[in-house]
Every structure is written in structure tokens, then in C-alpha cells.
Design a protein around this motif. Structure first.
Motif, mmCIF file in Angstrom:
data_model
loop_
_atom_site.group_PDB
_atom_site.id
_atom_site.type_symbol
_atom_site.label_atom_id
_atom_site.label_comp_id
_atom_site.label_asym_id
_atom_site.label_seq_id
_atom_site.Cartn_x
_atom_site.Cartn_y
_atom_site.Cartn_z
ATOM 1 N N VAL A 175 32.218 13.649 -30.711
ATOM 2 C CA VAL A 175 32.412 15.090 -30.572
ATOM 3 C C VAL A 175 31.124 15.647 -29.977
ATOM 4 O O VAL A 175 30.077 15.010 -30.035
ATOM 5 C CB VAL A 175 32.731 15.775 -31.922
ATOM 6 C CG1 VAL A 175 34.034 15.265 -32.503
ATOM 7 C CG2 VAL A 175 31.601 15.584 -32.916
ATOM 8 N N THR A 176 31.232 16.831 -29.394
ATOM 9 C CA THR A 176 30.048 17.470 -28.815
ATOM 10 C C THR A 176 29.948 18.888 -29.339
ATOM 11 O O THR A 176 30.937 19.621 -29.359
ATOM 12 C CB THR A 176 30.123 17.461 -27.281
ATOM 13 O OG1 THR A 176 30.213 16.096 -26.841
ATOM 14 C CG2 THR A 176 28.891 18.090 -26.661
ATOM 15 N N LEU B 47 23.683 11.281 -31.672
ATOM 16 C CA LEU B 47 23.474 11.266 -33.109
ATOM 17 C C LEU B 47 24.667 10.533 -33.709
ATOM 18 O O LEU B 47 25.795 11.020 -33.659
ATOM 19 C CB LEU B 47 23.387 12.703 -33.629
ATOM 20 C CG LEU B 47 23.100 12.921 -35.096
ATOM 21 C CD1 LEU B 47 21.788 12.257 -35.501
ATOM 22 C CD2 LEU B 47 23.052 14.412 -35.391
ATOM 23 N N ALA B 48 24.443 9.317 -34.224
ATOM 24 C CA ALA B 48 25.542 8.460 -34.667
ATOM 25 C C ALA B 48 25.574 8.343 -36.185
ATOM 26 O O ALA B 48 24.534 8.183 -36.831
ATOM 27 C CB ALA B 48 25.410 7.073 -34.043
ATOM 28 N N GLY C 30 25.782 20.894 -26.511
ATOM 29 C CA GLY C 30 25.805 19.609 -25.817
ATOM 30 C C GLY C 30 25.290 18.447 -26.635
ATOM 31 O O GLY C 30 25.114 17.344 -26.105
ATOM 32 N N VAL C 31 25.044 18.633 -27.936
ATOM 33 C CA VAL C 31 24.604 17.540 -28.791
ATOM 34 C C VAL C 31 25.805 16.639 -29.055
ATOM 35 O O VAL C 31 26.843 17.087 -29.549
ATOM 36 C CB VAL C 31 24.023 18.057 -30.127
ATOM 37 C CG1 VAL C 31 23.676 16.899 -31.054
ATOM 38 C CG2 VAL C 31 22.796 18.930 -29.876
ATOM 39 N N ILE C 32 25.665 15.367 -28.703
ATOM 40 C CA ILE C 32 26.746 14.398 -28.886
ATOM 41 C C ILE C 32 26.619 13.767 -30.266
ATOM 42 O O ILE C 32 25.561 13.256 -30.635
ATOM 43 C CB ILE C 32 26.696 13.309 -27.801
ATOM 44 C CG1 ILE C 32 26.862 13.937 -26.419
ATOM 45 C CG2 ILE C 32 27.761 12.243 -28.057
ATOM 46 C CD1 ILE C 32 26.547 12.997 -25.273
ATOM 47 N N VAL C 33 27.721 13.828 -31.015
ATOM 48 C CA VAL C 33 27.778 13.214 -32.342
ATOM 49 C C VAL C 33 28.834 12.121 -32.284
ATOM 50 O O VAL C 33 29.977 12.365 -31.905
ATOM 51 C CB VAL C 33 28.123 14.251 -33.428
ATOM 52 C CG1 VAL C 33 28.170 13.591 -34.796
ATOM 53 C CG2 VAL C 33 27.114 15.407 -33.415
ATOM 54 N N GLN C 34 28.421 10.921 -32.636
ATOM 55 C CA GLN C 34 29.314 9.761 -32.574
ATOM 56 C C GLN C 34 29.595 9.265 -33.982
ATOM 57 O O GLN C 34 28.691 9.192 -34.813
ATOM 58 C CB GLN C 34 28.662 8.650 -31.757
ATOM 59 C CG GLN C 34 29.487 7.387 -31.637
ATOM 60 C CD GLN C 34 28.891 6.459 -30.608
ATOM 61 O OE1 GLN C 34 28.856 6.776 -29.435
ATOM 62 N NE2 GLN C 34 28.414 5.301 -31.053
ATOM 63 N N PHE C 35 30.850 8.926 -34.242
ATOM 64 C CA PHE C 35 31.260 8.359 -35.512
ATOM 65 C C PHE C 35 31.689 6.925 -35.263
ATOM 66 O O PHE C 35 32.448 6.648 -34.339
ATOM 67 C CB PHE C 35 32.406 9.178 -36.117
ATOM 68 C CG PHE C 35 31.988 10.582 -36.408
ATOM 69 C CD1 PHE C 35 31.375 10.904 -37.611
ATOM 70 C CD2 PHE C 35 32.172 11.581 -35.469
ATOM 71 C CE1 PHE C 35 30.966 12.203 -37.871
ATOM 72 C CE2 PHE C 35 31.768 12.879 -35.715
ATOM 73 C CZ PHE C 35 31.164 13.190 -36.928
#
Length: 129
Positions: free
Chosen positions: A110-111, A72-73, A115-120
Motif C-alpha cells: 500500500v502507499t 517499510l516492510a 508516497g511512503v510504500i508499506v509492504q506486508f
């Protein structure tokens, strides 16, 4: 066709843990919540629905799946390093430290507890175009 909103639905083991993560670290607010369900929103980002794995509202073939292989970016308009520092100091799990790719993408990840990966991401002038 006219879209009026965008929502991503994530199937997770612990809805409350992801809800806490998104509200505490990312400024989402809870719009609706029930056992095994939470709807989160921000004025400036995609809405998020969290569903408990196994919940019967999902078709049978989807009930045991969980959010995996998904990033999720969010693209930021600046201050990427400050945001990474703030999240790190607040206790978020930084799973990819801040880095810059040669094509001009600065990013970190961040996770959440499920385990959901969040990207900035912030787009910058590449060092070598």
C-alpha cells in the motif's frame, strides 16, 4: 550496546496525511505530535516519526529530502490475504496487489498519501524450492 527501541523517521510533505494513514489503516497510535512532527507507535512494530519536509530540526542538507526509494516492510504471521482485503475495502491505496514469489514470499503493498510504500509479507513454503 543495548537497543531499547527501533524507530524509522520519515520526512514527508504532509505529516497529518501520513499520520492519518498510519493510525487509520495500520493501527498506530499517536504518542506525541506538534506542528510538522508526529511520533507513532504500536506494541508489535517499529515506531515511526514523521517530520515535515523543510523542518528546521533537520540538518540543512536533509531538509528538502523526502521519504523515497524506501519500503517499510512488516512481516505478518498469517492472514495476508484477509489483511489485503480489509485494507482495500477500507480505502487504502493498494499499489501492488497480493502475489507470491517463487522463493516463498507472499506480499502486497500500500502507499500512503505522501508516497511512503508499506509492504506486508508472509513467508510460505515455496512452490518450487
Amino acid at each position: 550496546m543495548q537497543f531499547i527501541a527501533s524507530t524509522v523517521s520519515l520526512t514527508v510533505d504532509d505529516v497529518a496525511a501520513s499520520q492519518e494513514f498510519f493510525t487509520t489503516y495500520l493501527g498506530y497510535t499517536v504518542q506525541r505530535a506538534a506542528d510538522g512532527f508526529a511520533s507513532l507507535s504500536r506494541d508489535d512494530a517499529v515506531d515511526i516519526v514523521l517530520l515535515a519536509r523543510g523542518i528546521e530540526v533537520l540538518p540543512p542538507e536533509q531538509r528538502d529530502q523526502r521519504a523515497g526509494g524506501l519500503i517499510l516492510a512488516f512481516t505478518l504471521a498469517g492472514g495476508l490475504a484477509e489483511h489485503e482485503k480489509r485494507l482495500r475495502e477500507a480505502g487504502a491505496q493498494i499499489t501492488m496487489p497480493l502475489r507470491q514469489e517463487p522463493w516463498g514470499e507472499a506480499l502486497f503493498q500500500v502507499t500512503d498519501p505522501n508516497g511512503v510504500i508499506v509492504q506486508f509479507v508472509e513467508w510460505v513454503t515455496p512452490e518450487h524450492p
